[in-house]
Design an enzyme around this catalytic site. Structure first.
Site, PDB file in Angstrom:
ATOM      1  NE  ARG A 105       3.814  12.955 -45.772  1.00 43.94           N
ATOM      2  CZ  ARG A 105       5.091  12.854 -46.151  1.00 43.94           C
ATOM      3  NH1 ARG A 105       5.999  12.465 -45.286  1.00 43.94           N
ATOM      4  NH2 ARG A 105       5.441  13.141 -47.402  1.00 43.94           N
ATOM      5  CE  LYS A 145       6.856   7.259 -59.033  1.00 44.78           C
ATOM      6  NZ  LYS A 145       6.768   8.505 -58.221  1.00 44.78           N
ATOM      7  CB  THR A 178      15.252   5.804 -56.925  1.00 41.19           C
ATOM      8  OG1 THR A 178      13.919   5.753 -57.409  1.00 41.19           O
ATOM      9  CG2 THR A 178      15.235   6.406 -55.532  1.00 41.19           C
TER      10      THR A 178
END
Length: 472
Positions: free
Chosen positions: A76, A217, A275
């Site tokens: 981030r 994932k 998703t």
């Protein structure tokens, strides 16, 4: 409690669904495995949900899978003066390794691994790709970049680097603490976020061992470059289309989904498509037609499971979302073209006795119109080999392991039941026929196909096939 469909449903637990009453409602609506998202919530929150699911399991007499999803390394930007800045295409901005409140000439990016790995020409995607910048120059503690797609950069927004291989462990300090907690609770699966390379899987396996199944994932393009090895090192795979769709072009995602489902089926590993499957049901009681088609496409692709995220975790209609997903799956699987479409992507049978026996069992059951295939499985492998064929017949998976019965809640077509170990061939035949009747898969005088490995209770020894008539 028999599901009249083959594909499984995974639902994420969150504020909208974490009460025992709501968990039960979701299970009755069709959830097979619950996902605990460790990006949110406290250990205490997750422990309460885990206990409620295990109590529900006892109440219903049916195994329920629990998947722990680790947060992984989140990249981030830091804090920006006045909370945000707006950048325009063509202008030059600078990211810095250290800094307090930043502006367009010094946007904090407190991740040294980025500065060590990025190169001119690489792109940085900010806020799920809403802002795109391209690196033009860099030093040890700064990155200069030209804005390609302008927009707003605000505090703590996520950063994706699709063309950069970061020297970054997929397990942060938080993840390691969460993993230890989850394994102590007794989760059935652990999902590893932001996998980039095979060594990421090896690192996680070293911590998990065989205490839980390991789910890779797939949400980074770097993982796609090593996908065969990653699948080999996993117990299951999740096609996480959210982050993957940020880092590769949107138009490439459907094709990649099909490739991943096929590769997992070839490797005999369960695959979850995840998703935004029914995303509009976060706020509306019905999905869009495109979303219904998206779920159906995953079923036609042959996915083992489809997953709800915000729809069940934070949405206004969690039960309705599960019911809708259940209806779409059942309708798709009952369509006259379903079996022919799934058969087209069927992988060739591997030239080994276990795979040949499992494939023969599936073909035989269809040929003589059996109501079920009974698979004796100590590790889940026998049932998985049969499921690989995607037969038009349900699989009654009998196992002496509670852990295996819960993991089978992710496997296509498998209805798992716990039973004591069998010791003789005759005992196996009798128990198979009895279980098929009790679980309402067969009636007296029906023929069933029974598959097992002999000697019994040895993993991976699928070598025996028998047609049995259910007694009166």
């Amino acid at each position: 409690m028999r599901r009249h469909r083959r594909a499984k449903i995974v639902a994420t637990v969150g504020p909208a669904s974490n009460s025992p009453a709501m968990l039960k409602a979701l299970f009755l609506a069709g959830v097979d495995t619950f996902r605990l998202n460790f990006s949110h919530g406290t250990h205490e929150d997750h422990a309460k949900v885990h206990a409620a699911i295990r109590a529900l399991e006892q109440e219903t007499g049916r195994p329920i899978g629990i998947l722990q999803d680790l947060q992984g390394p989140k990249i981030r930007v830091g804090t920006i003066k006045d909370g945000k800045i707006e950048v325009e295409a063509g202008e030059t901005i600078r990211f810095v390794l250290a800094g307090a409140e930043g502006d367009r000439s010094a946007i904090p990016l407190p991740h040294p691994e980025i500065f060590a790995a990025v190169a001119p020409g690489h792109d940085l995607l900010i806020d799920d790709g809403r802002v795109r910048v391209r690196v033009t120059g860099l030093g040890s503690d700064f990155i200069e970049a030209r804005v390609i797609v302008g927009g707003v950069i605000s505090n703590r927004k996520g950063v994706n680097l699709p063309g950069t291989m970061l020297n970054l462990s997929p397990l942060t300090v938080k993840d390691r603490a969460d993993l230890a907690f989850g394994l102590e609770l007794g989760v059935d699966w652990v999902a590893l976020s932001f996998v980039q390379k095979p060594s990421d899987m090896i690192e996680a396996r070293g911590l998990i061992g065989e205490r839980a199944g390991l789910v890779a994932k797939i949400e980074k393009p770097q993982a796609l470059a090593h996908i065969e090895d990653i699948i080999l090192l996993s117990d299951a795979v999740m096609v996480a289309r959210g982050d993957l769709g940020v880092e590769i072009p949107h138009e490439d995602v459907p094709g990649r989904q099909k490739e991943l489902v096929r590769a997992c089926r070839l490797a005999v590993k369960p695959v979850i498509v995840a998703t935004q499957m029914l995303d509009s049901m976060v706020a509306a009681p019905t999905p869009t037609r495109a979303e219904a088609s998206d779920v159906a496409t995953a079923i036609y692709d042959g996915a083992d499971a489809v997953m709800l995220s915000a729809e069940s975790a934070a949405g206004r209609y969690p039960v309705e979302a599960v019911e809708m997903m259940d209806r779409i799956i059942r309708s798709t699987e009952q369509h006259k073209l379903y079996h022919s479409i799934v058969a087209v992507s069927q992988p060739d049978v591997e030239h080994t006795p276990p795979h040949a026996v499992a494939a023969a069992a599936a073909d035989l059951a269809v040929a003589i119109q059996c109501p079920a295939i009974v698979a004796y499985t100590s590790s889940g492998t026998t049932a998985a080999r049969i499921a690989r064929k995607r037969p038009a017949v349900p699989i009654l998976a009998i196992t002496p392991s509670e852990k295996v019965s819960r993991r089978l809640c992710l496997l296509w077509g498998a209805h798992s039941v716990l039973a004591d170990n069998v010791h003789t061939y005759e005992e196996m035949v009798e128990q198979a026929a009895a279980r098929a009747r009790v679980e309402e898969f067969a009636k007296p005088m029906d023929l069933i196909v029974v598959v097992a490995g002999i000697p019994f209770a040895q993993a991976g020894t699928t070598n025996n096939l028998r047609v049995v008539q259910v007694g009166a």
